[in-house]
Enzyme design. Structure first.
Site, PDB file in Angstrom:
ATOM      1  N   ASP A 321      -4.570  -9.375   2.673  1.00  0.00           N
ATOM      2  CA  ASP A 321      -4.909  -8.741   1.420  1.00  0.00           C
ATOM      3  C   ASP A 321      -5.471  -9.854   0.530  1.00  0.00           C
ATOM      4  OD1 ASP A 321      -4.532  -6.821  -0.778  1.00  0.00           O
ATOM      5  OD2 ASP A 321      -2.906  -8.149  -1.378  1.00  0.00           O
ATOM      6  N   ASP A 507       0.928  -8.781  -0.541  1.00  0.00           N
ATOM      7  CA  ASP A 507       1.882  -9.157  -1.574  1.00  0.00           C
ATOM      8  C   ASP A 507       2.829  -8.011  -1.896  1.00  0.00           C
ATOM      9  OD1 ASP A 507       0.105  -7.504  -2.765  1.00  0.00           O
ATOM     10  OD2 ASP A 507      -0.263  -8.754  -4.518  1.00  0.00           O
ATOM     11  N   ASP A 511       0.530  -2.287  -0.813  1.00  0.00           N
ATOM     12  CA  ASP A 511       0.286  -2.387   0.625  1.00  0.00           C
ATOM     13  C   ASP A 511       1.558  -2.388   1.468  1.00  0.00           C
ATOM     14  OD1 ASP A 511       0.968  -4.947  -0.090  1.00  0.00           O
ATOM     15  OD2 ASP A 511      -1.079  -5.694   0.068  1.00  0.00           O
TER      16      ASP A 511
END
Ligand code: ADP
Ligand code: MG
Length: 612
Positions: A321, A507, A511
């Site tokens: 990410d 993080d 997600d």
């Protein structure tokens, strides 16, 4: 050395000395038998006892059983043949106990490195009562209570600093040795040690929900999640031990039916039993995983179970990410393109709209506004992952987010993140914010390449222009931009394959589902996001992306050690068994090989603690 270990060592030395002395004095018949038996019992009583208990509990055929049968057998053989040679039975017990002692010390050592982490458990919290500080159990402190943490004390609960300045030792959590400074308004994380000043902290979580509890829970559970190799070993032992016992029985009965010499074959069968004990494997494999997890935790890498070590070792594709993972996720408002309302007003409305979000963009808009947020002005907040916020501020519809949310806005093209706002359904302006790439991100990608990871791919919800720029700067192989959280899942699913494993690094904001879907989920930001700790398999406590390559390296080393131990101990074992069956080895060699293999395997396992 622990007391328990010292007593055992004394027992071993005393029994060895006694055996030596008994061999020097000429003794015959019953007195000889009595004295040797006494020494035998002194060194082996607990093994015999455990073996007996095993039999009573219908748990036959464990290593205590093997040792007991072999030594009692050897003893009886010596009595029966009137040879008077009782040394063998005693020696087997001596070596076996030495091996056990050694293993117990080794296990203690790797447990201690994890116990160092356990040291973060706070014993008390100081709360104020009638002008005085009293110590209470952290689990009794309610959310919102002000607590005082003096220098040298551990922060018992997560909270926000309301007065005082200090520096924190975060090393137990992050492996980071430099102290971190902390002041009013900043988040204090439980488990850190307060170094210099007195801090007053308003707690924001209960003890059970605080970082320190979560981590302890995680570490405590780590060793109970078994890897495939460990399952293999316990299955193996279930087949192996009966097979060995059957072979020993066959060895004791079949050849003498043909060749005669019952005693000789009985002796060989007993030796066969001594050698067959699978202790080296049974002990060293869980120990290797334990050491691997312990070693990683010293680097601020928490691996939730030995099964994940196994998966990590075969990772060949890493998806990352962007925000909060490769970049710091600490945005600064750099420019405002206003349309209908002025700059101040635009930021004020955007900050209010973001008041309930934990997204890094939200935090930066709130801090750019700089004044207190009046939450009563905001209603009906809806956060759309990967898009932004829709809500009502002062009774007017407001949207804050990217162009997926506000489609009629003019497009900003550039390398800053654009936060579009619309008020009452009409485009109102763009707030441009910029993020900074983490210092270690470039190196992190380079080390992934160096250890042979084939693909490094960035998945981001941000715009294509920014993604391209970051991708180029960091030397990533590929990127996918403008993804919604659901798109990230399908991207990861497309990358899943039979051969290599895929790790997703995020993080934990937006997600968490992707972290769970990938073969292995690695979360940044244990220093903040709970969702991350929960959904991920591996947590990088210091938010440092170079931990990814380190974690893969540690797990590969650990798996390598496990494989070495399996091959080595089985090879020696089968070699010795063959020697015994054909009469080339006696019980001395057997026990020597057995304990020797175990000591080497355990020493090898301990190497997994070292993480260079
Ligand atoms: P990344 O994949 O880079 O971590 P996210 O999936 O968290 O990004 O978010 C993707 C995009 O969605 C952001 O770049 C931003 O434009 C928008 N966004 C998400 N949440 C918010 C929010 N709370 N406020 C404003 N914009 C947001
Ligand atoms: Mg993110």
């Amino acid at each position: 050395m622990k007391r328990k270990h010292k007593i055992m060592l004394a027992r071993i030395i005393a029994s060895a000395a006694a055996t030596l002395v008994l061999n020097l004095i000429p003794l015959e018949g019953i007195p000889r038998l009595a004295l040797f038996s006494a020494v035998y019992l002194a060194i082996g009583y607990d093994i015999l006892f455990d073996a007996l208990r095993g039999i009573l509990n219908r748990r036959f055929l464990d290593e205590n059983f093997l040792m007991a049968v072999a030594t009692v057998g050897a003893f009886s053989l010596a009595i029966y043949s009137k040879s008077g040679d009782y040394n063998e039975a005693i020696a087997v017990m001596l070596f076996y106990q030495t091996g056990e002692l050694f293993q117990s010390i080794a296990v203690g050592k790797s447990r201690r490195s994890i116990a160092a982490l356990m040291d973060i458990r706070p014993d008390y919290a100081n709360i104020e009562d009638a002008g005085e500080l009293i110590k209470v159990d952290p689990s009794e402190v309610a959310i919102g209570t002000p607590i005082t943490v003096r220098p040298g004390e551990k922060i018992p609960l997560d909270g926000i600093v309301i007065s005082g300045n200090s520096s924190l030792d975060t090393s137990a959590l992050t492996g980071e040795s430099l102290p971190r400074s902390i002041g009013i308004g900043e988040e204090a994380i439980s488990g850190c040690v307060n170094l210099s000043g007195v801090l007053r902290i308003r707690t924001t979580k209960e003890f059970g929900e605080s970082t320190v509890s979560k981590i302890l829970e995680l570490v405590e559970n780590a060793s109970s999640r078994k890897s495939r190799s460990e399952k293999f070993i316990s299955k193996f032992a279930r087949v192996y031990t009966p097979a060995v016992c059957a072979s020993a029985l066959a060895l004791a009965v079949i050849p003498p039916l043909i060749f005669g010499e019952w005693l000789l074959w009985l002796y060989r069968a007993l030796t066969f039993l001594v050698i067959s004990c699978p202790c080296a494997l049974v002990i060293s494999i869980p120990l290797s995983f334990f050491a691997g997890i312990g070693g990683a935790s010293r680097e601020g890498i928490l691996i939730k179970g030995s099964n994940y070590l196994e998966t990590l070792a075969s990772v060949d594709c890493v998806a990352l990410d962007k925000t909060g993972t490769l970049t710091r996720g600490v945005f600064e408002v750099t420019d405002v393109i206003e349309n209908r309302i002025d700059r101040e007003k635009l930021i004020e409305i955007a900050a209010h709209a973001e008041c309930a979000s934990s997204h890094p963009i939200a935090k930066s808009l709130i801090s750019a506004y700089g004044r207190d947020i009046d939450r009563s002005r905001v209603k009906d907040i809806e956060e759309l992952g990967g898009m932004g916020i829709v809500c009502e501020v002062d009774g007017v519809r407001v949207s804050v987010g990217n162009r997926k949310l506000i489609k009629d806005a003019p497009e900003y093209v550039g390398t800053r993140t654009a936060v579009y706002t619309s008020i009452d359904g009409e485009f109102a302006g763009i707030i441009l914010i910029s993020d900074i790439i983490k210092d270690n991100s470039r190196d992190a990608i380079a080390s992934l390449k160096r250890i042979g990871v084939k693909r490094c791919i960035m998945l981001t919800g941000d715009s294509d222009a920014i993604a391209r720029e970051v991708c180029r700067e960091l030397g990533l192989d590929e990127y996918r931009a403008s993804l919604l959280p659901a798109d990230k899942i399908s991207e990861v699913e497309a990358l899943l394959s039979d051969k290599g494993k895929i790790a997703f690094v995020g993080d934990g904001i937006n997600d968490a589902p992707v972290l769970a879907r990938a073969d292995i989920g690695i979360a940044m930001g244990a220093m903040g996001s709970d969702a991350a700790i929960e959904a991920a398999d591996v947590v990088l406590m210091n938010d440092d992306p170079s931990g990814i390559a380190k974690a893969i390296g540690i797990s590969r080393k650990c798996i390598r050690i496990v494989k070495q131990n399996i091959v080595f101990s089985l090879a020696v074992k089968f070699g010795c068994l063959a020697l015994v069956a054909f009469g080339f080895a006696n019980m001395w060699l057997g026990i020597f090989a057995d304990v020797g293999v175990m000591v080497l395997a355990v020493l090898n396992a301990i190497r997994a603690l070292k993480t260079d």
